[in-house]
Design an enzyme around this catalytic site. Structure first.
Site, PDB file in Angstrom:
ATOM      1  N   ALA B  54       0.826  -1.199   0.000  1.00 52.94           N
ATOM      2  CA  ALA B  54       0.000   0.000   0.000  1.00 52.94           C
ATOM      3  C   ALA B  54       0.863   1.253   0.000  1.00 52.94           C
ATOM      4  O   ALA B  54       1.245   1.754   1.049  1.00 52.94           O
ATOM      5  CB  ALA B  54      -0.923  -0.025   1.214  1.00 52.94           C
ATOM      6  N   THR B  55       1.192   1.722  -1.182  1.00 49.08           N
ATOM      7  CA  THR B  55       2.018   2.915  -1.313  1.00 49.08           C
ATOM      8  C   THR B  55       2.146   3.228  -2.802  1.00 49.08           C
ATOM      9  O   THR B  55       1.603   2.503  -3.632  1.00 49.08           O
ATOM     10  CB  THR B  55       3.414   2.669  -0.706  1.00 49.08           C
ATOM     11  OG1 THR B  55       4.069   3.906  -0.542  1.00 49.08           O
ATOM     12  CG2 THR B  55       4.256   1.787  -1.602  1.00 49.08           C
TER      13      THR B  55
END
Lengths: 259, 276
Positions: B54-55
């Site tokens: 998640a990035t």
């Protein structure tokens, strides 16, 4: 032999004599602290003698290449695993030499049925300030000598390594008389070359007790520089960089030598 | 008898262990995770894992080398846990690893990698080749794959470096979670926000004012900021630019001279002029 202590002492003495004879031909190495770092220098060697060990630690060594290699690998392994598990700031030359290398070299030397390490090493660790530089010389029997302040001596910002004790002591007394700490790189380079010349001259003559004349040193240095390559490395003091070691090229050094 | 400092077999091998092997021998690094695809009863286990990267991380080549940018948000599920995470990591003077995935594993990998390159240079007395460095990261990912299968420790990095031999040029790679490496000619993006970034970089490279490789530094920074802001628009796990908190993405550039980290003031100036 264990039941006969005298035989053991004799064996150790023979072994010491043998190792000293093997080391006699080792070309001297000078290490000098200057304002922006520490300089390691030697001349005219057949194989590499100055090595990077860790971020702030370098080593110069004479002896059998196989033994130097084993000790160099051990030092790099110890420093790298320590730096990885804790922090690079926790890697300390004092601990590396006192607690790891010296005890192993001593026991290898004293176990007369095994092979000793045929090597003599000079380590340096660059500090934040010249006063924090540390030089440690480690002998084949695990004996350690330091240039730091001890109960017996004041600090010296230099160290020397040579094939014989006499040659090393002459280099040290030369540097003590001639070398001013906190100086420029050029001055350190010149002193290192002269100290090397003093040490090498002593190895050639064999029984030199006194420092040679200034002019004789200069003449010898010029002769040797004409025939041999310079091997040198620096540990830079600049705290903005993690890795401080840099090998210097013969050509870039010659451009800085003026007389 | 005192344990020898160096094992005899190493003395004869002519080459040192690579650094992860040395760490494992000393018990300082966990063993490579075992991919247990076949269960105890001999049935093939069907496991799936949720993508947890998640990035948003992106990198592209421009006129001054390779630009690598990453947002600063770290999340755990739906919660933002940190808004100043550093996902663009310097490995050596010319190499950057940018990470999407589980931070604990990723930072550990970066540490192992950093020490591996230096350990190689110090023991072997020569710099590790770019191919060697790319392989080293691939091997770490491969060793970690068992954890990925268990649903923890997924890392999907980008690796950017400058190769001086034989032809001096910037080189850029992305990886999958199993350790396959892919060299790219123009750009790479990874993380949950990467689909929109890939779209932007593809569009820019083909139909923009000029291709990515021709961009000046300011133009490149501007594109990177716009792309990250677009990713943050729809992806909750990407921080983009925090306008009220004045938190900007981290941008580093790899060139022949080494790595430069762009100062926040410079990024802020480009942001104000061309993005905000």
């Amino acid at each position: 032999m264990i039941e006969e202590p005298y035989r053991w002492v004799e064996a150790i003495a023979n072994r010491r004599e043998y190792i000293e004879a093997q080391l006699v031909s080792g070309s001297p190495i000078a290490a000098l602290g200057y304002r922006d770092g520490i300089l390691f220098l030697t001349l005219g060697q057949a194989r590499q003698k100055i090595f990077e060990i860790y971020d702030r630690i370098a080593m110069g060594a004479i002896g059998h290449p196989g033994d130097i290699e084993r000790l160099r690998m051990a030092a790099i392994e110890l420093a790298s695993t320590e730096g990885f598990t804790r922090s690079t700031a926790d890697v300390s030359l004092r601990r590396l030499v006192h607690y790891s290398l010296s005890p192993v070299m001593k026991s290898a030397f004293e176990q007369v049925y095994g092979a000793p390490y045929l090597a003599r090493m000079l380590f340096a660790e660059v500090g934040e300030r010249p006063e924090e530089d540390l030089f440690l010389r480690v002998e084949y029997d695990g004996e350690i000598a330091t240039s730091g302040t001890t109960f017996a001596q004041t600090r010296q910002d230099f160290a020397a390594l040579s094939g014989t004790r006499q040659s090393r002591e002459l280099m040290e007394s030369f540097l003590k008389a001639e070398y001013a700490p906190d100086t420029s790189f050029e001055a350190a380079l010149k002193s290192a070359l002269d100290a090397w010349s003093v040490g090498h001259m002593a190895l050639q003559t064999g029984d030199a007790k006194e420092l040679p004349e200034r002019s004789a040193v200069t003449k010898y240095r010029l002769e040797q520089l004409a025939n041999s390559g310079i091997e040198a490395g620096i540990l830079e003091r600049d705290p903005s960089r993690g890795i401080r070691y840099r090998a210097l090229l013969d050509a870039e050094l010659r451009a800085l030598i003026h007389d | 008898m005192e344990a020898p400092l160096v094992r005899p077999d190493q003395t004869f091998s002519g080459a040192a262990d690579d650094f992860p092997t040395l760490l494992r021998r000393k018990g300082l690094l966990g063993p490579a995770a075992i991919v247990d695809a076949v269960g105890p009863v001999g049935k093939l286990q069907q496991r799936s894992w949720e993508p947890t990267e998640a990035t948003t991380i992106l990198a592209f080549k421009f006129s001054g080398g390779v630009l690598v940018a990453g947002d600063r948000r770290a999340t755990s599920g739906n919660t933002v846990v940190y808004d100043r995470a550093d996902k663009v990591l310097e490995i050596d003077r010319h190499s950057i690893m940018a990470i999407a995935g589980v931070p604990a594993t990723a930072w550990e990998m970066a540490r192992v990698l950093e020490h591996s390159f230096q350990y190689f240079r110090r023991t072997q007395l020569q710099e590790m080749s770019v191919d060697g460095k790319v392989r080293a990261l691939s091997k770490l990912l491969r060793d970690n794959f068992g954890f990925v299968m268990q649903g923890v420790g997924m890392v999907v990095p980008i690796f950017a470096t400058y190769d001086s031999n034989p032809k001096p040029e910037a080189r850029l790679y992305f990886y999958d979670a199993m350790g396959a490496q892919f060299e790219v000619t123009d750009y790479a993006a990874t993380g949950s926000g990467s689909p929109s970034v890939r779209g932007i970089l593809y569009y820019q490279n083909n139909w923009g004012a000029k291709p990515l490789q021709k961009l000046s530094e300011d133009e490149a920074v501007s594109i990177a900021l716009r792309a990250l802001d677009t990713a943050a628009e729809s992806d909750t796990s990407t921080g983009g630019v925090d306008r009220s908190g004045k938190i900007y993405p981290l941008i580093k550039i790899v060139s022949r001279e080494g790595i430069t980290t762009l100062p926040e003031t410079k990024i802020a100036a480009v942001f104000k002029k061309t993005v905000a």
